[in-house]
Motif scaffolding. Structure first.
Motif, short mmCIF file in Angstrom:
data_model
loop_
_atom_site.label_atom_id
_atom_site.label_comp_id
_atom_site.label_asym_id
_atom_site.label_seq_id
_atom_site.Cartn_x
_atom_site.Cartn_y
_atom_site.Cartn_z
N PHE A 16 48.11 -40.78 18.73
CA PHE A 16 47.12 -40.97 19.80
C PHE A 16 47.44 -39.98 20.91
O PHE A 16 48.21 -40.28 21.82
N GLY A 17 46.92 -38.79 20.77
CA GLY A 17 47.17 -37.75 21.78
C GLY A 17 48.62 -37.28 21.81
O GLY A 17 49.05 -36.64 22.76
N ASP A 18 49.36 -37.57 20.78
CA ASP A 18 50.77 -37.17 20.72
C ASP A 18 50.87 -35.90 19.86
O ASP A 18 50.36 -34.85 20.27
N TYR A 19 51.47 -35.95 18.68
CA TYR A 19 51.57 -34.72 17.89
C TYR A 19 50.21 -34.33 17.31
O TYR A 19 49.28 -35.13 17.28
N PHE A 20 50.11 -33.09 16.85
CA PHE A 20 48.83 -32.65 16.27
C PHE A 20 49.04 -31.96 14.92
O PHE A 20 49.99 -32.27 14.19
#
Ligand code: ATP
Ligand code: MG
Ligand code: MG
Ligand code: MG
Length: 469
Positions: A98-102
Motif C-alpha cells: 500500500f504505497g510502499d514498495y513498487f
C-alpha cells in the motif's frame, strides 16, 4: 511431495519474512461492496486501502484469499471440468504493497519465490507485460535474466488492470510456465493461448495511475502492488500433474466421492467427479459464509452450483443424497486453514442434504419430461426454448443443467426461445407485483433483473467494479 497446505504456508511465510503482515481471508460475501457478487480476488478486502479511504497499521500484507468465480464478470462455471486450470472456488495467494514498495521489489520477490523457494525451472518460465511498460520489461531482463522472446508484450486489457471506471489502475505482468509440447496450447498473445500448455499462475498488478471520470489518468504519488497466484495451479505445477484436479487435496475428495458412489473414475466419467469436487468446495465455503440456496441473487448462484453437482452425482449412478457425505473429506483437507469450515460442518452437511432431497424429488420428473420432449432429437438438433423454460420454472432445472444433460447427445437448446419465455414471465410478474409498496426497492430489483439479462436472474449482475487482480 509439496502439499497444497505446504505451498500456502511457504508463500505466506516468505512474504512475512519480507515484512508483510499475514492477514486472514475475508468472507466470500464482500462486506462493503453490494455490487460484487462474490469475493473474486485477494485485493477485494483492500479496495479502500488502495484508494486511501481506509488506513491500516501496516503497509505490506499477504493473504490466502477464498475466491468464487461463478457469476458476475468473472464466471468460470462453464470451464470447470473442461480445462485443466479453472475452478469455481479457489484460493488466491497474494502480496500487497500500500504505497510502499513498487515494481522492482515486487518482481524481485516474485522471481525469488518462484525460482528459489518453489524451485521452478527458469527455462520453462515466461512473462507478459503491458505493451508500453518498458520499465517492467527491463526489470524482468535485469532481475530474472529473461531473454526478449520470453517477455511477451500484450496490448490488450488482459494486461491493464482497472478497479472500475475511476480509481487506481495500471499495467500488469503475468508469469506463465510452459508445461510441454504434449499439452495443447500456445504462448500468451497467440490464438492458441487458451490451451493448457502455457499455464498462467501469477498476476502482478502495478497500480501506478489514477483514472478520472473524464478519461484522463494521472500518476499516483505512491504507487501500489497487488498480486494473485492461484494456489491450486501452483500445486499442479509443483506436484507435476496436468490438472488442478490431480493435486493432493482434490485427489482425497475424489477418493471420498469414489467410495460414496461405489466406483472409481474412468476417462468417460472423470469430468463428473471433477465437477462434484469443485462444486463441493464452492457450496461448502459459500454456506459457511452465510449464503443459502434460494431463487434469486447470491442464493440462486449457490443453488445452480449445488444442483449441477447433484446432477453429476446422479450421472455417476446415485439416486439418494450423496454429496453431503463428502463434507467430512473436505473439512479434513481444509479445516486447519479455514476454521469456519470446521465450525460450520454440521450446518453445511444439513443444508446440502436438504437441497439434495428437494432436488431428487423433482429431478426424476424433470428428466422424464426432458426425455419425452427430446425423443427423436439427435446430433445437431435443438430443444425448444419453451420446454427448457418449463423445466427451469416448474422443475427447478437451471438452463445449464438442461444443456448439460443434452450435451452428450449433441443436442443444443434454443436460447432465444428460452429468453423470450423468461421475459414473458417476468413481464407477467411485474404486472402482478405489489411488493412491499416500496417503489424504490422494487424498481431497483427489476433494474437488476433486467441488467442480468433474461437467461439468468442472478441479481448483482450490475457489477462493474473489478475485484480481480
Ligand atoms: P485465466 O486467464 O486462466 O482465466 P485470469 O487471468 O482470469 O486466469 P486473474 O484474474 O489474473 O486470472 O487471477 C490471478 C490468478 O488467480 C491467476 O493467475 C490464476 O493463478 C488464479 N485463477 C484465476 N482464475 C482461476 C480459476 N477459475 N481457478 C483457479 N485459479 C484461478
Ligand atoms: Mg479467467
Ligand atoms: Mg488470464
Ligand atoms: Mg490473469
Amino acid at each position: 511431495m509439496t502439499s497444497v497446505n505446504d505451498i500456502r504456508s511457504t508463500f505466506l511465510d516468505f512474504f512475512a519474512k519480507n515484512g508483510h503482515e499475514k492477514v486472514s481471508s475475508s468472507p466470500l460475501v464482500p462486506r462493503n461492496d453490494p455490487t460484487l457478487m462474490f469475493t473474486n480476488a485477494g485485493m477485494v478486502q483492500f479496495k479502500n486501502v488502495f484508494t486511501g479511504l481506509e488506513k491500516r497499521p501496516y503497509s505490506r500484507a499477504t493473504t490466502s484469499q477464498k475466491c468464487v468465480r461463478a457469476g458476475g464478470k468473472h464466471n468460470d462455471l462453464d470451464n470447470v471440468g473442461f480445462t485443466a486450470r479453472h475452478l469455481t472456488f479457489f484460493e488466491m495467494l497474494g502480496n500487497f504493497s500500500f504505497g510502499d514498495y513498487f515494481k522492482e521489489e515486487a518482481i524481485d520477490m516474485a522471481w525469488a519465490l518462484v525460482t528459489k523457494e518453489f524451485g521452478l525451472d527458469k527455462d520453462k518460465l515466461l512473462v507478459t507485460v503491458y505493451h508500453t511498460d518498458d520499465e517492467a520489461a527491463d526489470l524482468w531482463k535485469k532481475i530474472a535474466g529473461l531473454s526478449d522472446d520470453k517477455i511477451i508484450r500484450i496490448p490488450t486489457s488482459d494486461n491493464f488492470w482497472t478497479m472500475g471506471d475511476t480509481g487506481p489502475c495500471g499495467p500488469c505482468s503475468e508469469i506463465f510456465i510452459d508445461r510441454g509440447e504434449h499439452i495443447w496450447g500456445g504462448p500468451p498473445g497467440t490464438p492458441e493461448e487458451d490451451g493448457d500448455r502455457f499455464l498462467e499462475f501469477w498476476n502482478l498488478v502495478f497500480m501506478q495511475y489514477e483514472q478520472f471520470a473524464d478519461g484522463t489518468q494521472e500518476a499516483l504519488p505512491n504507487p501500489s502492488i497487488d498480486t494473485g497466484m492461484g494456489l491450486e495451479r501452483m500445486a499442479s505445477i509443483l506436484q507435476g500433474v496436468e490438472s488442478v484436479f490431480e493435486t493432493d487435496m482434490f485427489r482425497h475428495v475424489i477418493d471420498a466421492t469414489a467410495s460414496a458412489v461405489g466406483h472409481a473414475p474412468t476417462p468417460e466419467n472423470v469430468a463428473s467427479y471433477r465437477v462434484i469436487a469443485d462444486h463441493l468446495r464452492s457450496m461448502s465455503f459459500l454456506i459457511a459464509d452465510g449464503v443459502l440456496p434460494a431463487n434469486e441473487g447470491r442464493g440462486y448462484v449457490l443453488r445452480r452450483i449445488m444442483r449441477r453437482a447433484m446432477r453429476h452425482a446422479t450421472l455417476l449412478g446415485t439416486n439418494a443424497p450423496t454429496i453431503f457425505k463428502l463434507v467430512p473429506s473436505l473439512v479434513r483437507e481444509m479445516g486447519q486453514a479455514y476454521p469456519d469450515l470446521v465450525a460450520g460442518e454440521a450446518m453445511i452437511s444439513e443444508t446440502i442434504r436438504l437441497e439434495e432431497e428437494r432436488f431428487l424429488k423433482t429431478l426424476s420428473r424433470g428428466l422424464q419430461i426432458l426425455e419425452d420432449e427430446s425423443t427423436g432429437l439427435g446430433k445437431g438438433d435443438t430443444l425448444a426454448g419453451e420446454t427448457a423454460f418449463k423445466l427451469y420454472d416448474t422443475y427447478g432445472f437451471p438452463l445449464d443443467l438442461t444443456q448439460d444433460a443434452l450435451r452428450l447427445r449433441g443436442v443444443s437448446v434454443d436460447q432465444t426461445g428460452f429468453d423470450a419465455a423468461m421475459a414473458r414471465q417476468k413481464a407477467e410478474a411485474r404486472k402482478n407485483w405489489s411488493g412491499s409498496g416500496d417503489a424504490a426497492t422494487s424498481a431497483v430489483w427489476f433494474a437488476i433483473a433486467d441488467a442480468a439479462g433474461p437467461t439468468e436472474f442472478l441479481g448483482y449482475e450490475t457489477e462493474d467494479s473489478d475485484g480481480a487482480v
